[in-house]
Write a protein that holds these residues in place. Structure first.
Motif, PDB file in Angstrom:
ATOM      1  N   VAL A 174      18.361  54.924  35.456  1.00 38.09           N
ATOM      2  CA  VAL A 174      19.253  56.096  35.456  1.00 38.09           C
ATOM      3  C   VAL A 174      18.474  57.343  35.865  1.00 38.09           C
ATOM      4  N   ALA A 175      17.265  57.491  35.310  1.00 42.60           N
ATOM      5  CA  ALA A 175      16.435  58.641  35.641  1.00 42.60           C
ATOM      6  C   ALA A 175      16.060  58.640  37.122  1.00 42.60           C
ATOM      7  N   ARG A 176      15.636  57.481  37.634  1.00 42.02           N
ATOM      8  CA  ARG A 176      15.188  57.412  39.022  1.00 42.02           C
ATOM      9  C   ARG A 176      16.348  57.587  39.996  1.00 42.02           C
ATOM     10  N   THR A 177      17.526  57.148  39.611  1.00 39.76           N
ATOM     11  CA  THR A 177      18.684  57.370  40.468  1.00 39.76           C
ATOM     12  C   THR A 177      19.049  58.845  40.493  1.00 39.76           C
ATOM     13  N   THR A 178      18.973  59.490  39.351  1.00 42.71           N
ATOM     14  CA  THR A 178      19.203  60.935  39.305  1.00 42.71           C
ATOM     15  C   THR A 178      18.183  61.658  40.175  1.00 42.71           C
ATOM     16  N   LEU A 179      16.927  61.243  40.090  1.00 43.42           N
ATOM     17  CA  LEU A 179      15.854  61.868  40.869  1.00 43.42           C
ATOM     18  C   LEU A 179      16.114  61.750  42.367  1.00 43.42           C
ATOM     19  N   ILE A 180      16.507  60.570  42.839  1.00 42.82           N
ATOM     20  CA  ILE A 180      16.610  60.317  44.279  1.00 42.82           C
ATOM     21  C   ILE A 180      17.927  60.800  44.869  1.00 42.82           C
ATOM     22  N   THR A 181      18.928  61.048  44.017  1.00 43.38           N
ATOM     23  CA  THR A 181      20.225  61.530  44.508  1.00 43.38           C
ATOM     24  C   THR A 181      20.445  63.015  44.258  1.00 43.38           C
ATOM     25  N   SER A 182      19.739  63.596  43.288  1.00 46.45           N
ATOM     26  CA  SER A 182      19.961  64.980  42.847  1.00 46.45           C
ATOM     27  C   SER A 182      21.363  65.178  42.281  1.00 46.45           C
ATOM     28  N   CYS A 183      21.950  64.086  41.774  1.00 50.88           N
ATOM     29  CA  CYS A 183      23.303  64.132  41.216  1.00 50.88           C
ATOM     30  C   CYS A 183      23.304  63.585  39.796  1.00 50.88           C
ATOM     31  N   TYR A 184      24.109  64.175  38.933  1.00 48.96           N
ATOM     32  CA  TYR A 184      24.247  63.679  37.567  1.00 48.96           C
ATOM     33  C   TYR A 184      24.865  62.284  37.567  1.00 48.96           C
ATOM     34  N   GLY A 185      24.231  61.354  36.853  1.00 50.76           N
ATOM     35  CA  GLY A 185      24.697  59.982  36.802  1.00 50.76           C
ATOM     36  C   GLY A 185      26.125  59.821  36.316  1.00 50.76           C
ATOM     37  N   PRO A 186      26.532  60.477  35.221  1.00 47.54           N
ATOM     38  CA  PRO A 186      27.907  60.290  34.739  1.00 47.54           C
ATOM     39  C   PRO A 186      28.970  60.835  35.680  1.00 47.54           C
ATOM     40  N   ARG A 187      28.582  61.628  36.658  1.00 51.58           N
ATOM     41  CA  ARG A 187      29.545  62.124  37.649  1.00 51.58           C
ATOM     42  C   ARG A 187      29.717  61.150  38.802  1.00 51.58           C
ATOM     43  N   ILE A 188      28.626  60.433  39.158  1.00 52.04           N
ATOM     44  CA  ILE A 188      28.693  59.590  40.357  1.00 52.04           C
ATOM     45  C   ILE A 188      28.672  58.097  40.014  1.00 52.04           C
ATOM     46  N   GLY A 189      28.701  57.751  38.711  1.00 51.36           N
ATOM     47  CA  GLY A 189      28.820  56.354  38.314  1.00 51.36           C
ATOM     48  C   GLY A 189      27.516  55.585  38.257  1.00 51.36           C
ATOM     49  N   THR A 190      26.391  56.285  38.029  1.00 46.29           N
ATOM     50  CA  THR A 190      25.079  55.629  38.004  1.00 46.29           C
ATOM     51  C   THR A 190      24.391  55.783  36.650  1.00 46.29           C
ATOM     52  N   GLN A 191      25.157  55.903  35.582  1.00 45.92           N
ATOM     53  CA  GLN A 191      24.615  56.274  34.279  1.00 45.92           C
ATOM     54  C   GLN A 191      24.224  55.100  33.395  1.00 45.92           C
ATOM     55  N   PHE A 192      24.451  53.867  33.847  1.00 43.73           N
ATOM     56  CA  PHE A 192      24.189  52.713  32.982  1.00 43.73           C
ATOM     57  C   PHE A 192      22.903  51.999  33.412  1.00 43.73           C
ATOM     58  N   HIS A 193      22.084  51.637  32.433  1.00 45.25           N
ATOM     59  CA  HIS A 193      20.836  50.908  32.690  1.00 45.25           C
ATOM     60  C   HIS A 193      20.971  49.484  32.144  1.00 45.25           C
ATOM     61  N   ARG A 194      20.754  48.454  32.979  1.00 44.77           N
ATOM     62  CA  ARG A 194      20.770  48.539  34.420  1.00 44.77           C
ATOM     63  C   ARG A 194      22.179  48.363  34.931  1.00 44.77           C
ATOM     64  N   ARG A 195      22.345  48.670  36.201  1.00 41.28           N
ATOM     65  CA  ARG A 195      23.684  48.673  36.775  1.00 41.28           C
ATOM     66  C   ARG A 195      24.370  47.321  36.644  1.00 41.28           C
ATOM     67  N   SER A 196      25.654  47.329  36.378  1.00 39.10           N
ATOM     68  CA  SER A 196      26.489  46.135  36.514  1.00 39.10           C
ATOM     69  C   SER A 196      26.872  45.947  37.975  1.00 39.10           C
ATOM     70  N   GLN A 197      27.020  47.079  38.648  1.00 42.68           N
ATOM     71  CA  GLN A 197      27.368  47.077  40.072  1.00 42.68           C
ATOM     72  C   GLN A 197      26.848  48.385  40.649  1.00 42.68           C
ATOM     73  N   PRO A 198      26.166  48.358  41.786  1.00 39.88           N
ATOM     74  CA  PRO A 198      25.659  49.615  42.337  1.00 39.88           C
ATOM     75  C   PRO A 198      26.800  50.514  42.795  1.00 39.88           C
ATOM     76  N   ALA A 199      26.618  51.805  42.597  1.00 41.58           N
ATOM     77  CA  ALA A 199      27.630  52.770  43.031  1.00 41.58           C
ATOM     78  C   ALA A 199      27.321  53.227  44.453  1.00 41.58           C
ATOM     79  N   PRO A 200      28.345  53.479  45.252  1.00 40.58           N
ATOM     80  CA  PRO A 200      28.090  54.093  46.556  1.00 40.58           C
ATOM     81  C   PRO A 200      27.650  55.541  46.370  1.00 40.58           C
ATOM     82  N   MET A 201      26.871  56.051  47.286  1.00 45.91           N
ATOM     83  CA  MET A 201      26.547  57.471  47.256  1.00 45.91           C
ATOM     84  C   MET A 201      27.839  58.276  47.433  1.00 45.91           C
ATOM     85  N   PRO A 202      27.903  59.463  46.826  1.00 47.07           N
ATOM     86  CA  PRO A 202      29.084  60.308  47.038  1.00 47.07           C
ATOM     87  C   PRO A 202      29.327  60.542  48.529  1.00 47.07           C
TER      88      PRO A 202
END
Length: 640
Positions: free
Chosen positions: A80-108
């Motif tokens: 979750v931290a590394r996805t936030t780092l590489i996207t500059s987007c809050y995880g709970p807004r873009i669907g990347t907040q769960f460790h580890r992913r059940s399914q990868p989210a598309p970039m906004p």
């Protein structure tokens, strides 16, 4: 001169090339290097905390740059931290907040991972080599990504961005045995090492603390070697070096937990002499300004004179136009903790100045709820055993007890967050300010975690951001229900009763959770909860109602929950239900479910159903893993 400039502009118009734009700005662009140590908060380094280890190579970076007193990972766990780092987007807004992913989210829509913008501008981008993203990377991010990737593969004179991770301090390095403790003494003296007040002061915790400080010194030496290579290549004074940790430390109540120990990272930026003019800071100084992972990408783009794309959540903290005074005035950081492997939770934090506000939306999911990988650590095991034996003081025992719905900590007077000021009338204004601000942030995002993860996977993952916008009013309504847990029960009871009868199953779902938050005070809701547990159309509402009846009235939740497990066709929903099973079995209610793999036989679980498999490994000691996991799992004893 004018004709040359005119021809350059014509080329830009003709080719529309970002790389040509880079040349027009001047090929003289700074290089960037990220050096990331895994799983360590700032508390384990002497340059940030007097109880930490000496790290001379990182200290040398700080002596030639800027040390950040208040840098934060937005999430306390790696993916979750590394996805936030590489996207500059809050995880709970873009669907990347769960460790580890059940399914990868598309970039906004319209956004790429930010190294792609550097690459478009002519940078050579390399990653060595950890990613662990919860979002789909997409093309054009890296020129090279492997355990051998570095800047030396670029074209002559080409600027570069290099990211390198160091696993020396990873959590797995603390998965040692009793025999190993006895046979491998630490360099750091366990007798004088600092033990946090929320930990029991035992030889195991002293050894673990000492061992981790040894590892910090090892990773410091590894970082020094990378800096030496830059210097040998004649690049040191042309390169910004960012050293930081990817989230909090791995001693219990660090990694994965939304406290300062899980979110507060070390950050040092070495400023190259050639580009000192880009930064309003004196070498060797410290900044108290707040920065977090959402800001790192925009900062590099700004320093490279590349436009920061619209749609990101962060903003630059270094570069032209950003004064030291303005940076120092920044005093807020937002944090989030959701599912951590097979352990579900929903915690949001807002740090503002000296205060941290922590909102636990499901506080009955106590911090120490079993998590297979965590409990491979002897320190975790011993801490739980001492709790079961009644040998902990109140501060040490809190990890295994339900949390408060909200907490307020004064980090200046209470750096380890052991004194909850939320009920102190002297801090009522601070509490209300931070509560309000946090709620506004979550509504504005909007925060997707108001939906169960299994629902998001079914309905939202084609475009999580668009789903959030479409469901914004519904999320806000669910937040309003969740906020009923902040009121005295008698004041909230009429609204809770109305919610439990709502047409929207999401509101009924949250109404059941609110009853559980109020505990035995909500016993008057038992009749309506019984009706929901038996007859609600939503399986998760039935489970939450049975869970609440167990917590508030001591009623047997097993018939409802076992029927839900037998009837679900979703492995992820089954794992959510099994989280309730473990919480009720290991918590104060001590309900013995006697779960076996046969309970979920109809699901036909595969190796990708990680959360459900981990719970089965814990609940059924005879269960054999379907396949070897990415993170090896040890057998955990069934708790009484």
């Amino acid at each position: 001169m004018k004709s040359l400039l005119h021809r350059a502009l014509l080329l830009l118009v003709a080719f529309g090339s970002t790389s040509l734009l880079s040349l027009a700005r001047g090929a003289d662009q700074p290089n960037f290097v990220f050096l990331i140590s895994e799983d360590n908060s700032m508390h384990y380094m002497k340059m940030f905390d007097p109880h930490g280890a000496a790290t001379p190579n990182i200290e040398a970076l700080a002596a030639n740059g800027l040390l950040f007193e208040n840098a934060f990972s937005n999430a306390p766990v790696c993916s979750v931290a590394r996805t936030t780092l590489i996207t500059s987007c809050y995880g709970p807004r873009i669907g990347t907040q769960f460790h580890r992913r059940s399914q990868p989210a598309p970039m906004p829509e319209g956004l790429r991972m930010w190294p792609a913008y550097l690459r478009d501008a002519g940078y050579y981008t390399t990653n060595n080599s950890k990613k662990d993203y919860n979002a789909i990377e997409g093309p054009g991010v890296w020129d090279a990504s492997s355990g051998k990737a570095n800047w030396r593969g670029r074209k002559p004179g080409q600027p570069f961005f290099h990211k390198q991770s160091f696993g020396t301090t990873h959590e797995s390095r603390l998965h040692f045995s009793r025999q190993s403790m006895e046979e491998n003494p630490t360099t750091t003296d366990p007798a004088i090492v600092f033990v946090a007040p929320y930990h029991p002061d035992t030889p195991t915790f002293r050894y673990t603390n000492a061992k981790y400080r040894d590892l910090m010194q090892q990773v410091d030496a590894e970082i020094g070697k990378v800096v030496d290579r830059l210097e040998a290549d004649g690049l040191l004074e042309e390169t910004f070096i960012f050293y930081f940790g990817d989230h909090g430390g791995v001693l219990p109540r660090g990694k994965g937990y939304a406290y300062d120990s899980g979110l507060h990272i070390p950050l040092v930026v070495r400023i190259p002499a050639k580009y000192q003019h880009l930064v309003d800071a004196t070498r060797g100084s410290r900044s108290e300004g707040f920065v977090s992972f959402i800001d790192f990408g925009p900062t590099l783009l700004h320093l490279a004179a590349v436009d920061v794309p619209q749609g990101v959540d962060g903003k630059p903290f270094l570069g032209p136009g950003i004064s030291a005074a303005e940076l120092a005035s920044r005093d807020e950081a937002f944090g989030y903790a959701d599912r951590f492997d097979e352990k579900w939770d929903l915690v949001r934090t807002l740090r503002k100045g000296r205060y941290e506000y922590v909102r636990s939306f499901q506080p009955f999911n106590f911090d120490g709820l079993h998590n297979n990988y965590r409990y491979k650590s002897l320190a975790f095991q011993e801490w739980r055993d001492l709790f079961a034996a009644g040998e902990l003081n109140a501060v040490q025992a809190q990890f295994f007890q339900p949390r408060s719905v909200e907490a307020l900590y004064d980090l200046k007077s209470d750096p380890h967050e052991t004194i909850n000021l939320a009920g102190d009338p002297r801090y009522a204004d601070v509490l209300m300010e931070l509560r309000t601000q946090l709620g506004q942030r979550m509504r504005q995002m909007p925060d997707l975690s108001l939906f169960p993860e299994s629902v998001l996977i079914d309905q939202a993952m084609d475009n999580p951001v668009a789903f959030g916008q479409w469901q914004q009013e519904r999320i806000a309504a669910a937040m309003d229900v969740a906020d009923l847990s902040l009121q005295p029960f008698l004041d909230a009871a009429p609204a809770i009763a109305k919610t439990l009868a709502a047409e929207d199953e999401l509101l009924r779902y949250w109404g059941c959770i609110v009853c559980s938050c109020h505990g035995k005070q909500a016993a008057s809701m038992a009749d309506v909860l019984r009706r929901l547990a038996v007859g609600d159309a939503s399986r998760l509402v039935r489970v939450r109602a049975a869970e609440s009846l167990s917590l508030i009235a001591g009623e047997d939740p097993r018939p409802v929950i076992m029927q839900a497990l037998r009837s679900t066709t979703s492995p992820l929903e089954a794992a959510e239900i099994l989280n309730t099973v473990v919480m009720l079995q290991d918590g104060p209610t001590a309900v013995d479910f006697e779960i076996t793999a046969a309970s979920l036989a109809s699901l036909k679980l595969t190796a990708s159903d990680d959360a459900a498999l981990r719970r089965l490994e814990y609940l059924d000691p005879s269960f054999q893993p379907i396949a070897k996991k990415k993170q090896p799992q040890g057998k955990a004893k069934k708790r009484p």
